[in-house]
Scaffold this motif. Structure first.
Motif, PDB file in Angstrom:
ATOM      1  N   PHE A   1       3.847  -6.936   6.731  1.00 31.66           N
ATOM      2  CA  PHE A   1       2.614  -7.429   7.351  1.00 31.66           C
ATOM      3  C   PHE A   1       1.456  -7.341   6.368  1.00 31.66           C
ATOM      4  CE2 PHE A   1       5.118  -6.650  11.140  1.00 31.66           C
ATOM      5  CZ  PHE A   1       4.704  -7.666  11.998  1.00 31.66           C
ATOM      6  N   GLN A   2       0.504  -8.265   6.551  1.00 32.31           N
ATOM      7  CA  GLN A   2      -0.608  -8.396   5.609  1.00 32.31           C
ATOM      8  C   GLN A   2      -1.419  -7.106   5.442  1.00 32.31           C
ATOM      9  OE1 GLN A   2      -2.999 -12.130   5.270  1.00 32.31           O
ATOM     10  NE2 GLN A   2      -4.567 -10.895   6.254  1.00 32.31           N
ATOM     11  N   HIS A   3      -1.578  -6.321   6.540  1.00 28.15           N
ATOM     12  CA  HIS A   3      -2.413  -5.121   6.400  1.00 28.15           C
ATOM     13  C   HIS A   3      -1.744  -4.056   5.542  1.00 28.15           C
ATOM     14  CE1 HIS A   3       0.159  -4.289   9.856  1.00 28.15           C
ATOM     15  NE2 HIS A   3      -0.177  -3.027   9.849  1.00 28.15           N
ATOM     16  N   TRP A   4      -0.511  -4.289   5.137  1.00 28.20           N
ATOM     17  CA  TRP A   4       0.177  -3.384   4.221  1.00 28.20           C
ATOM     18  C   TRP A   4       0.141  -3.895   2.778  1.00 28.20           C
ATOM     19  CZ3 TRP A   4       2.260   1.412   4.343  1.00 28.20           C
ATOM     20  CH2 TRP A   4       2.280   2.031   5.594  1.00 28.20           C
ATOM     21  N   LEU A   5      -0.501  -5.045   2.557  1.00 31.18           N
ATOM     22  CA  LEU A   5      -0.468  -5.666   1.226  1.00 31.18           C
ATOM     23  C   LEU A   5      -1.859  -5.714   0.611  1.00 31.18           C
ATOM     24  CD1 LEU A   5       1.856  -8.707   2.020  1.00 31.18           C
ATOM     25  CD2 LEU A   5       2.485  -6.574   0.842  1.00 31.18           C
ATOM     26  N   GLU A   6      -1.911  -5.545  -0.704  1.00 30.66           N
ATOM     27  CA  GLU A   6      -3.164  -5.761  -1.421  1.00 30.66           C
ATOM     28  C   GLU A   6      -2.896  -6.718  -2.578  1.00 30.66           C
ATOM     29  OE1 GLU A   6      -4.055  -1.647  -1.868  1.00 30.66           O
ATOM     30  OE2 GLU A   6      -2.800  -1.387  -3.633  1.00 30.66           O
ATOM     31  N   ALA A   7      -3.921  -7.498  -2.933  1.00 30.79           N
ATOM     32  CA  ALA A   7      -3.756  -8.490  -3.992  1.00 30.79           C
ATOM     33  C   ALA A   7      -3.589  -7.790  -5.338  1.00 30.79           C
ATOM     34  CB  ALA A   7      -4.966  -9.422  -4.033  1.00 30.79           C
TER      35      ALA A   7
ATOM     36  N   ARG B   1       0.835  -1.197   0.000  1.00 30.11           N
ATOM     37  CA  ARG B   1       0.000   0.000   0.000  1.00 30.11           C
ATOM     38  C   ARG B   1       0.874   1.253   0.000  1.00 30.11           C
ATOM     39  NH1 ARG B   1      -2.759  -0.279   5.118  1.00 30.11           N
ATOM     40  NH2 ARG B   1      -3.753   1.664   4.492  1.00 30.11           N
ATOM     41  N   LYS B   2       0.438   2.230  -0.819  1.00 27.17           N
ATOM     42  CA  LYS B   2       1.193   3.476  -0.901  1.00 27.17           C
ATOM     43  C   LYS B   2       0.498   4.493  -0.022  1.00 27.17           C
ATOM     44  CE  LYS B   2       3.719   6.334  -4.125  1.00 27.17           C
ATOM     45  NZ  LYS B   2       4.110   6.479  -5.533  1.00 27.17           N
ATOM     46  N   THR B   3       0.849   4.480   1.234  1.00 30.75           N
ATOM     47  CA  THR B   3       0.186   5.346   2.193  1.00 30.75           C
ATOM     48  C   THR B   3       1.227   5.762   3.218  1.00 30.75           C
ATOM     49  OG1 THR B   3      -1.607   5.452   3.812  1.00 30.75           O
ATOM     50  CG2 THR B   3      -0.584   3.322   3.497  1.00 30.75           C
ATOM     51  N   PHE B   4       1.005   6.888   3.843  1.00 34.61           N
ATOM     52  CA  PHE B   4       2.052   7.453   4.691  1.00 34.61           C
ATOM     53  C   PHE B   4       1.508   7.867   6.052  1.00 34.61           C
ATOM     54  CE2 PHE B   4       3.108   7.917   0.265  1.00 34.61           C
ATOM     55  CZ  PHE B   4       4.381   7.368   0.221  1.00 34.61           C
ATOM     56  N   PRO B   5       1.013   6.886   6.828  1.00 37.55           N
ATOM     57  CA  PRO B   5       0.508   7.231   8.161  1.00 37.55           C
ATOM     58  C   PRO B   5       1.655   7.625   9.082  1.00 37.55           C
ATOM     59  CG  PRO B   5       0.553   4.860   7.861  1.00 37.55           C
ATOM     60  CD  PRO B   5       0.970   5.464   6.547  1.00 37.55           C
TER      61      PRO B   5
ATOM     62  N   CYS C   1       5.568 -16.225   7.151  1.00 40.93           N
ATOM     63  CA  CYS C   1       6.422 -16.408   8.332  1.00 40.93           C
ATOM     64  C   CYS C   1       5.643 -16.841   9.572  1.00 40.93           C
ATOM     65  CB  CYS C   1       7.159 -15.104   8.641  1.00 40.93           C
ATOM     66  SG  CYS C   1       8.173 -14.492   7.280  1.00 40.93           S
ATOM     67  N   GLY C   2       4.388 -16.381   9.701  1.00 39.78           N
ATOM     68  CA  GLY C   2       3.610 -16.643  10.914  1.00 39.78           C
ATOM     69  C   GLY C   2       2.797 -15.400  11.219  1.00 39.78           C
ATOM     70  N   ASN C   3       2.050 -15.415  12.335  1.00 35.64           N
ATOM     71  CA  ASN C   3       1.226 -14.257  12.708  1.00 35.64           C
ATOM     72  C   ASN C   3       1.855 -13.541  13.890  1.00 35.64           C
ATOM     73  OD1 ASN C   3      -0.640 -15.125  10.765  1.00 35.64           O
ATOM     74  ND2 ASN C   3      -1.595 -16.488  12.234  1.00 35.64           N
ATOM     75  N   PHE C   4       2.037 -12.229  13.755  1.00 39.78           N
ATOM     76  CA  PHE C   4       2.727 -11.475  14.800  1.00 39.78           C
ATOM     77  C   PHE C   4       1.954 -10.211  15.160  1.00 39.78           C
ATOM     78  CE2 PHE C   4       5.833 -14.065  12.647  1.00 39.78           C
ATOM     79  CZ  PHE C   4       6.485 -14.666  13.714  1.00 39.78           C
ATOM     80  N   PRO C   5       2.061  -9.787  16.439  1.00 39.44           N
ATOM     81  CA  PRO C   5       1.358  -8.567  16.850  1.00 39.44           C
ATOM     82  C   PRO C   5       1.763  -7.375  15.982  1.00 39.44           C
ATOM     83  CG  PRO C   5       2.177  -9.752  18.768  1.00 39.44           C
ATOM     84  CD  PRO C   5       2.746 -10.443  17.558  1.00 39.44           C
ATOM     85  N   VAL C   6       0.830  -6.472  15.775  1.00 43.07           N
ATOM     86  CA  VAL C   6       1.006  -5.354  14.843  1.00 43.07           C
ATOM     87  C   VAL C   6       1.966  -4.315  15.438  1.00 43.07           C
ATOM     88  CG1 VAL C   6      -0.220  -3.547  13.588  1.00 43.07           C
ATOM     89  CG2 VAL C   6      -1.348  -5.737  14.044  1.00 43.07           C
TER      90      VAL C   6
END
Lengths: 206, 112
Positions: free
Chosen positions: B103-109, B30-34, B55-60
């Motif tokens: 992390f997945q919340h930074w990725l889009e299909a 994602r191209k975002t700049f929080p 890799c596995g699931n890790f805290p954000v």
């Protein structure tokens, strides 16, 4: 916990930087509140300073002589190290293998993530802005500056450790080391070989 | 488009959001700049690559930095990018790559 803020070995006084002051303040508060003791802080620092790259070198040497171990190491580096008798708390290790076709190099562009449990404290250059910003963008030039000229036929993979994994490069076993003991092999596996900015050199040890 | 991910390299037992991607999937960062503590480097935002492993699931990390739990955890992947696509003036081989944990919340299909 070093001699920062006090005269150094040369007798020069340097004032504390912002982050040094933060470290001293936080540490003194933790000690004052009885959460840690000075002795515990000192012992942890001594433990980290005493760690060198030898554990990593022993892992590499074992992988060179034991194909099963190598397969397990590439599958799950942490479990393989534990089975090897190493205590590697909090380390999630990804081992990347150099081959005649592929060379690997490791960086942490965001800070200085590093497999300290296997390699000890990172060298200063690993934490420098120059290395961190340049090795992702012009890695072949950076490797040349380290004296490593990759053949044009070799693919280069840069690994940026941005989150929870830590990386170790498994170098190629050099020619002319048949019959060497594991200890002999480990002696040519330097820290830089396991970061990926060098390859093992047998010229110094016959 | 739920997909079956490969077994994580480092399984954890954190409560997690569902795993969306598997090795080989094409994704874009994602191209975002929080603001805040972000573990996604600026130089890779907006670029697309291929999932190299799960890799596995890790805290954000963004949440952890705010002294919160970081749960539910997010799947973490190693994503492989072609250097030539990341740096237009890249001087090395066309198949040189950079691999980054994202992390997945930074990725889009990316539809292929």
């Amino acid at each position: 916990m070093s001699e920062r803020g006090k005269p150094n070995e040369l007798g020069e006084y340097r004032p504390l930087s912002y982050f040094q002051l933060m470290e001293v303040s936080l540490r003194e508060l933790l000690v004052e509140k009885g959460i840690v003791s000075d002795a515990e802080v000192q012992a942890t620092l001594e433990d980290m300073r005493a760690r060198g790259p030898d554990a990593g070198a022993r892992v590499v040497a074992r992988a060179w002589v034991d194909a099963d171990f190598k397969a397990r190491l590439l599958e799950n580096g942490t479990r393989a190290c534990e089975a090897f008798g190493l205590d590697v708390p909090a380390l999630r290790l990804v081992v990347v293998e150099n081959t005649p076709q592929v060379h690997n190099v490791i960086v942490c562009t965001l800070c200085s993530c590093y497999p300290r449990m296997l390699l000890g404290l990172p060298p200063d250059w690993y934490k420098s802005r120059h290395y961190r910003s340049r090795v992702v963008r012009e890695p072949r030039t950076v490797l040349q500056e380290f004296g490593l000229r990759l053949p044009e036929a070799v693919q280069l993979r840069v690994h940026d450790s941005t989150a929870d994994m830590r990386y170790l490069v498994l170098p190629m076993r050099p020619a002319g080391t048949a019959g060497w003991s594991e200890a002999q092999l480990a002696s040519i596996v330097t820290r830089d070989c396991m970061i990926g900015v060098a390859v093992p050199d047998t010229s110094g040890s016959e | 488009m739920p997909q079956v991910a490969a077994r994580p390299q480092y399984p954890t037992d954190h409560p997690s959001v569902p795993v969306r991607f598997a090795a080989g999937d094409r994704v874009r960062v994602r191209k975002t700049f929080p603001l805040g503590h972000i573990r996604t480097p600026f130089y890779i935002r907006g670029h697309s690559g291929v999932i190299e492993r799960y890799c596995g699931n890790f805290p954000v990390p963004e949440e952890l930095a705010q002294m919160r739990s970081g749960l539910p955890a997010q799947p973490l992947y190693r994503v492989r990018f072609l250097q030539r696509e990341v740096w237009p003036d890249y001087a090395g081989r066309a198949d040189d790559v950079i691999e980054i944990e994202i992390f997945q919340h930074w990725l889009e299909a990316v539809k292929t």
